[in-house]
Design a protein around this motif. Structure first.
Motif, PDB file in Angstrom:
ATOM      1  N   ASP A 136       0.808  -1.211   0.000  1.00  0.00           N
ATOM      2  CA  ASP A 136       0.000   0.000   0.000  1.00  0.00           C
ATOM      3  C   ASP A 136       0.846   1.268   0.000  1.00  0.00           C
ATOM      4  OD1 ASP A 136      -2.165  -1.594  -0.021  1.00  0.00           O
ATOM      5  OD2 ASP A 136      -2.516  -1.488   2.165  1.00  0.00           O
ATOM      6  N   GLU A 137       2.073   1.190   0.575  1.00  0.00           N
ATOM      7  CA  GLU A 137       2.897   2.384   0.630  1.00  0.00           C
ATOM      8  C   GLU A 137       3.376   2.787  -0.760  1.00  0.00           C
ATOM      9  OE1 GLU A 137       6.002   1.580   3.320  1.00  0.00           O
ATOM     10  OE2 GLU A 137       4.702   1.443   5.111  1.00  0.00           O
ATOM     11  N   ASP A 138       3.592   1.800  -1.630  1.00  0.00           N
ATOM     12  CA  ASP A 138       4.078   2.094  -2.976  1.00  0.00           C
ATOM     13  C   ASP A 138       2.938   2.403  -3.936  1.00  0.00           C
ATOM     14  OD1 ASP A 138       6.523   1.593  -1.954  1.00  0.00           O
ATOM     15  OD2 ASP A 138       6.616  -0.491  -2.646  1.00  0.00           O
ATOM     16  N   HIS A 139       1.713   2.420  -3.462  1.00  0.00           N
ATOM     17  CA  HIS A 139       0.569   2.660  -4.345  1.00  0.00           C
ATOM     18  C   HIS A 139       0.489   4.147  -4.680  1.00  0.00           C
ATOM     19  CE1 HIS A 139      -3.335   2.133  -6.200  1.00  0.00           C
ATOM     20  NE2 HIS A 139      -3.833   3.107  -5.412  1.00  0.00           N
ATOM     21  N   ASP A 140       0.514   4.469  -5.963  1.00  0.00           N
ATOM     22  CA  ASP A 140       0.485   5.853  -6.425  1.00  0.00           C
ATOM     23  C   ASP A 140      -0.881   6.127  -7.035  1.00  0.00           C
ATOM     24  OD1 ASP A 140       0.964   8.374  -7.259  1.00  0.00           O
ATOM     25  OD2 ASP A 140       2.605   7.887  -8.635  1.00  0.00           O
ATOM     26  N   PRO A 141      -1.708   7.012  -6.460  1.00  0.00           N
ATOM     27  CA  PRO A 141      -3.029   7.299  -7.038  1.00  0.00           C
ATOM     28  C   PRO A 141      -2.948   7.902  -8.435  1.00  0.00           C
ATOM     29  CG  PRO A 141      -2.883   8.083  -4.780  1.00  0.00           C
ATOM     30  CD  PRO A 141      -1.500   7.716  -5.201  1.00  0.00           C
ATOM     31  N   LEU A 142      -1.924   8.747  -8.701  1.00  0.00           N
ATOM     32  CA  LEU A 142      -1.802   9.352 -10.019  1.00  0.00           C
ATOM     33  C   LEU A 142      -1.479   8.308 -11.082  1.00  0.00           C
ATOM     34  CD1 LEU A 142      -1.735  11.869 -11.806  1.00  0.00           C
ATOM     35  CD2 LEU A 142       0.686  12.175 -11.164  1.00  0.00           C
ATOM     36  N   LEU A 143      -0.586   7.379 -10.752  1.00  0.00           N
ATOM     37  CA  LEU A 143      -0.253   6.311 -11.695  1.00  0.00           C
ATOM     38  C   LEU A 143      -1.459   5.408 -11.942  1.00  0.00           C
ATOM     39  CD1 LEU A 143       1.874   4.879 -13.416  1.00  0.00           C
ATOM     40  CD2 LEU A 143       2.529   3.577 -11.360  1.00  0.00           C
ATOM     41  N   ASP A 144      -2.223   5.171 -10.886  1.00  0.00           N
ATOM     42  CA  ASP A 144      -3.432   4.362 -11.035  1.00  0.00           C
ATOM     43  C   ASP A 144      -4.446   5.059 -11.931  1.00  0.00           C
ATOM     44  OD1 ASP A 144      -5.281   2.407 -10.755  1.00  0.00           O
ATOM     45  OD2 ASP A 144      -5.900   2.972  -8.733  1.00  0.00           O
ATOM     46  N   PHE A 145      -4.567   6.372 -11.820  1.00  0.00           N
ATOM     47  CA  PHE A 145      -5.499   7.122 -12.663  1.00  0.00           C
ATOM     48  C   PHE A 145      -5.040   7.123 -14.124  1.00  0.00           C
ATOM     49  CE2 PHE A 145      -6.659  11.169 -14.656  1.00  0.00           C
ATOM     50  CZ  PHE A 145      -8.046  11.100 -14.586  1.00  0.00           C
ATOM     51  N   LEU A 146      -3.739   7.251 -14.348  1.00  0.00           N
ATOM     52  CA  LEU A 146      -3.237   7.285 -15.716  1.00  0.00           C
ATOM     53  C   LEU A 146      -3.328   5.926 -16.399  1.00  0.00           C
ATOM     54  CD1 LEU A 146      -0.095   9.591 -15.240  1.00  0.00           C
ATOM     55  CD2 LEU A 146      -2.321  10.210 -16.201  1.00  0.00           C
ATOM     56  N   THR A 147      -3.167   4.860 -15.653  1.00  0.00           N
ATOM     57  CA  THR A 147      -3.180   3.522 -16.244  1.00  0.00           C
ATOM     58  C   THR A 147      -4.593   2.945 -16.368  1.00  0.00           C
ATOM     59  OG1 THR A 147      -2.780   2.601 -14.047  1.00  0.00           O
ATOM     60  CG2 THR A 147      -0.860   2.991 -15.467  1.00  0.00           C
ATOM     61  N   ARG A 148      -5.452   3.173 -15.365  1.00  0.00           N
ATOM     62  CA  ARG A 148      -6.784   2.564 -15.359  1.00  0.00           C
ATOM     63  C   ARG A 148      -7.907   3.533 -15.691  1.00  0.00           C
ATOM     64  NH1 ARG A 148      -7.433  -0.533  -9.796  1.00  0.00           N
ATOM     65  NH2 ARG A 148      -9.352  -1.129 -10.891  1.00  0.00           N
ATOM     66  N   GLY A 149      -7.597   4.842 -15.683  1.00  0.00           N
ATOM     67  CA  GLY A 149      -8.622   5.812 -15.986  1.00  0.00           C
ATOM     68  C   GLY A 149      -9.492   6.091 -14.769  1.00  0.00           C
ATOM     69  N   PRO A 150     -10.476   6.989 -14.923  1.00  0.00           N
ATOM     70  CA  PRO A 150     -11.355   7.303 -13.788  1.00  0.00           C
ATOM     71  C   PRO A 150     -12.236   6.106 -13.438  1.00  0.00           C
ATOM     72  CG  PRO A 150     -12.123   8.374 -15.792  1.00  0.00           C
ATOM     73  CD  PRO A 150     -10.796   7.771 -16.128  1.00  0.00           C
ATOM     74  N   GLN A 151     -12.373   5.825 -12.164  1.00  0.00           N
ATOM     75  CA  GLN A 151     -13.155   4.685 -11.678  1.00  0.00           C
ATOM     76  C   GLN A 151     -14.467   5.177 -11.071  1.00  0.00           C
ATOM     77  OE1 GLN A 151     -12.121   1.472 -12.178  1.00  0.00           O
ATOM     78  NE2 GLN A 151     -10.445   2.446 -13.318  1.00  0.00           N
ATOM     79  N   LYS A 152     -15.461   4.332 -11.175  1.00  0.00           N
ATOM     80  CA  LYS A 152     -16.763   4.655 -10.604  1.00  0.00           C
ATOM     81  C   LYS A 152     -16.718   4.542  -9.087  1.00  0.00           C
ATOM     82  CE  LYS A 152     -19.659   3.205 -14.473  1.00  0.00           C
ATOM     83  NZ  LYS A 152     -20.775   2.307 -14.902  1.00  0.00           N
ATOM     84  N   GLY A 153     -17.624   5.234  -8.468  1.00  0.00           N
ATOM     85  CA  GLY A 153     -17.764   5.117  -7.028  1.00  0.00           C
ATOM     86  C   GLY A 153     -18.664   3.944  -6.669  1.00  0.00           C
ATOM     87  N   HIS A 154     -19.352   4.095  -5.577  1.00  0.00           N
ATOM     88  CA  HIS A 154     -20.243   3.026  -5.125  1.00  0.00           C
ATOM     89  C   HIS A 154     -21.458   2.924  -6.048  1.00  0.00           C
ATOM     90  CE1 HIS A 154     -22.413   0.343  -2.487  1.00  0.00           C
ATOM     91  NE2 HIS A 154     -23.456   1.171  -2.521  1.00  0.00           N
ATOM     92  N   THR A 155     -21.750   1.737  -6.550  1.00  0.00           N
ATOM     93  CA  THR A 155     -22.908   1.484  -7.407  1.00  0.00           C
ATOM     94  C   THR A 155     -23.699   0.305  -6.842  1.00  0.00           C
ATOM     95  OG1 THR A 155     -21.698  -0.052  -8.844  1.00  0.00           O
ATOM     96  CG2 THR A 155     -21.657   2.296  -9.447  1.00  0.00           C
ATOM     97  N   PHE A 156     -24.898   0.132  -7.358  1.00  0.00           N
ATOM     98  CA  PHE A 156     -25.769  -0.956  -6.953  1.00  0.00           C
ATOM     99  C   PHE A 156     -25.811  -2.056  -8.012  1.00  0.00           C
ATOM    100  CE2 PHE A 156     -27.198   2.697  -4.573  1.00  0.00           C
ATOM    101  CZ  PHE A 156     -27.430   2.177  -3.310  1.00  0.00           C
ATOM    102  N   ARG A 157     -24.749  -2.201  -8.760  1.00  0.00           N
ATOM    103  CA  ARG A 157     -24.739  -3.208  -9.821  1.00  0.00           C
ATOM    104  C   ARG A 157     -24.830  -4.625  -9.265  1.00  0.00           C
ATOM    105  NH1 ARG A 157     -20.023  -3.911 -14.502  1.00  0.00           N
ATOM    106  NH2 ARG A 157     -21.053  -5.630 -15.608  1.00  0.00           N
ATOM    107  N   GLU A 158     -24.160  -4.867  -8.149  1.00  0.00           N
ATOM    108  CA  GLU A 158     -24.201  -6.213  -7.576  1.00  0.00           C
ATOM    109  C   GLU A 158     -25.564  -6.546  -6.986  1.00  0.00           C
ATOM    110  OE1 GLU A 158     -21.585  -6.601  -4.304  1.00  0.00           O
ATOM    111  OE2 GLU A 158     -22.048  -4.621  -3.461  1.00  0.00           O
ATOM    112  N   TRP A 159     -26.408  -5.541  -6.773  1.00  0.00           N
ATOM    113  CA  TRP A 159     -27.747  -5.775  -6.238  1.00  0.00           C
ATOM    114  C   TRP A 159     -28.827  -5.564  -7.301  1.00  0.00           C
ATOM    115  CZ3 TRP A 159     -26.823  -2.468  -1.251  1.00  0.00           C
ATOM    116  CH2 TRP A 159     -25.929  -3.157  -0.414  1.00  0.00           C
ATOM    117  N   SER A 160     -28.447  -5.629  -8.573  1.00  0.00           N
ATOM    118  CA  SER A 160     -29.421  -5.392  -9.641  1.00  0.00           C
ATOM    119  C   SER A 160     -30.493  -6.478  -9.673  1.00  0.00           C
ATOM    120  CB  SER A 160     -28.715  -5.324 -10.992  1.00  0.00           C
ATOM    121  OG  SER A 160     -28.010  -6.536 -11.253  1.00  0.00           O
ATOM    122  N   SER A 161     -30.147  -7.688  -9.292  1.00  0.00           N
ATOM    123  CA  SER A 161     -31.119  -8.786  -9.281  1.00  0.00           C
ATOM    124  C   SER A 161     -31.642  -9.075  -7.881  1.00  0.00           C
ATOM    125  CB  SER A 161     -30.480 -10.062  -9.850  1.00  0.00           C
ATOM    126  OG  SER A 161     -29.331 -10.431  -9.097  1.00  0.00           O
TER     127      SER A 161
END
Length: 350
Positions: free
Chosen positions: A236-261
């Motif tokens: 966790d110490e080596d985790h870079d939020p900027l690098l994560d944003f550049l590589t994976r793009g913007p991520q969604k927040g909390h959604t109800f997709r797992e409770w759709s059914s």
């Protein structure tokens, strides 16, 4: 749980996979909150796995069916309403194999009492021929289901449309319908009617179901085995939020997709009583009328009805209470003050 030995591997060179699925499914059966469902689902799982050993289905189909059954039990124990209702419907014979067994028990022919009953049985027409009628108990159950409007809206079984086979008087050429055609129409109509029927439960299990609804039969949600904690190999110490944003793009927040059914519910007493009452509304109560000499069926309501009548102690003296209310109502109507009663305090005389 003790080790389970299969007679031979289930269509796969690796028996470990089937053994783990089998044990996991049996383990989920022990976590079910309903006492009848725990015993029935365990027997159902054992029967299905033994039957699969003689099946000619492919490995992929058998593995998919086994994982689907395990998923239904897991989601039922997590509090998902639809899988839990499906398990209850299977256990109480509203769907599945047990419904056919209860229906066959209901249609079991009775032994003739005397010689006259034997002669009447012999004189009856052959099944599905002209003059043949379904058993009286089946017709009584079908009529009671048609009068119950909740069954058609529940969609547990197909709706029953007619109580008579739709045999036309003439065919397309204006001639009488042939005998073979009439027999086939009656046979198809009777089979469709049996698919819509909901047979009654044995008295012992019906007593348990009523006790679960009223709270006289004790139950408690079973404790499940804790899952293994997830491990994270990264740092966790080596985790870079900027690098994560550049590589994976913007991520969604909390959604109800797992409770759709559906969403999981906490298995509480109130939640289970609502499900048990719904199951109870799909179970007919069988009664025999001595005066009419036939069977009748009554149905429970899916929701608790409010109590409109209360028991009154007949030994209590209520004349004084009714007398006081009558005096007060007369005073309100006339505008005069209430007369002093015998129980009111009086000033002492001089």
């Amino acid at each position: 749980m003790a080790s389970v030995r299969l007679s031979r591997p289930l269509h796969t060179p690796d028996p470990t996979l089937w053994r783990s699925l089998y044990r996991a499914t049996l383990r989920e059966c022990t976590y079910l909150p309903d006492p009848i469902a725990r015993g029935y689902m365990r027997e159902h799982v054992v029967h299905r796995y033994r039957r699969s050993q003689k099946s000619h289905r492919s490995d992929l189909e058998l593995a998919r069916s086994a994982r689907q059954g395990l998923s239904v039990l897991q989601r039922a124990n997590q509090g998902y309403q639809r899988p839990l209702e499906r398990v209850l419907h299977m256990s109480y014979g509203r769907i599945g194999k047990r419904r056919h067994e209860l229906l066959a028990e209901l249609m079991k022919p009775q032994v003739p009492r005397d010689t006259e009953a034997v002669k009447e049985l012999i004189a009856q027409p052959i099944q599905f021929e002209d003059g043949w009628e379904p058993p009286e108990v089946i017709m009584s159950l079908a009529k009671s289901q048609i009068r119950n409007g909740f069954l058609s809206s529940s969609r547990v079984r197909p709706a029953l449309k007619n109580l008579r086979p739709p045999i036309p008087e003439t065919n397309s050429w204006g001639k009488p319908v042939p005998r073979v055609r009439r027999v086939n129409i009656r046979k198809k109509w009777y089979g469709n009617m049996l698919e819509t029927l909901l047979p009654p439960l044995p008295s012992s299990q019906l007593h348990i179901l009523d006790g679960l609804i009223l709270g006289t039969v004790a139950w408690a949600p079973r404790r499940t085995r804790p899952a293994d904690p997830l491990t994270f190999n990264g740092n966790d110490e080596d985790h870079d939020p900027l690098l994560d944003f550049l590589t994976r793009g913007p991520q969604k927040g909390h959604t109800f997709r797992e409770w759709s059914s559906g969403r999981p519910h906490e298995i509480t007493d109130r939640f289970m009583r609502r499900l048990w009452r719904r199951v109870s509304s799909l179970v007919p109560r069988r009664q025999y009328s001595v005066t009419a000499n036939k069977w009748s069926f009554i149905w429970d309501t899916p929701k608790a009805m409010p109590q409109l009548a209360f028991e009154v102690d007949t030994t209590a003296n209520l004349d004084h209470v009714f007398g006081q209310s009558e005096v007060k109502s007369r005073a309100r109507n006339t505008g005069k003050p209430e007369a002093p009663t015998e129980t009111s305090s009086q000033e002492p005389k001089a």
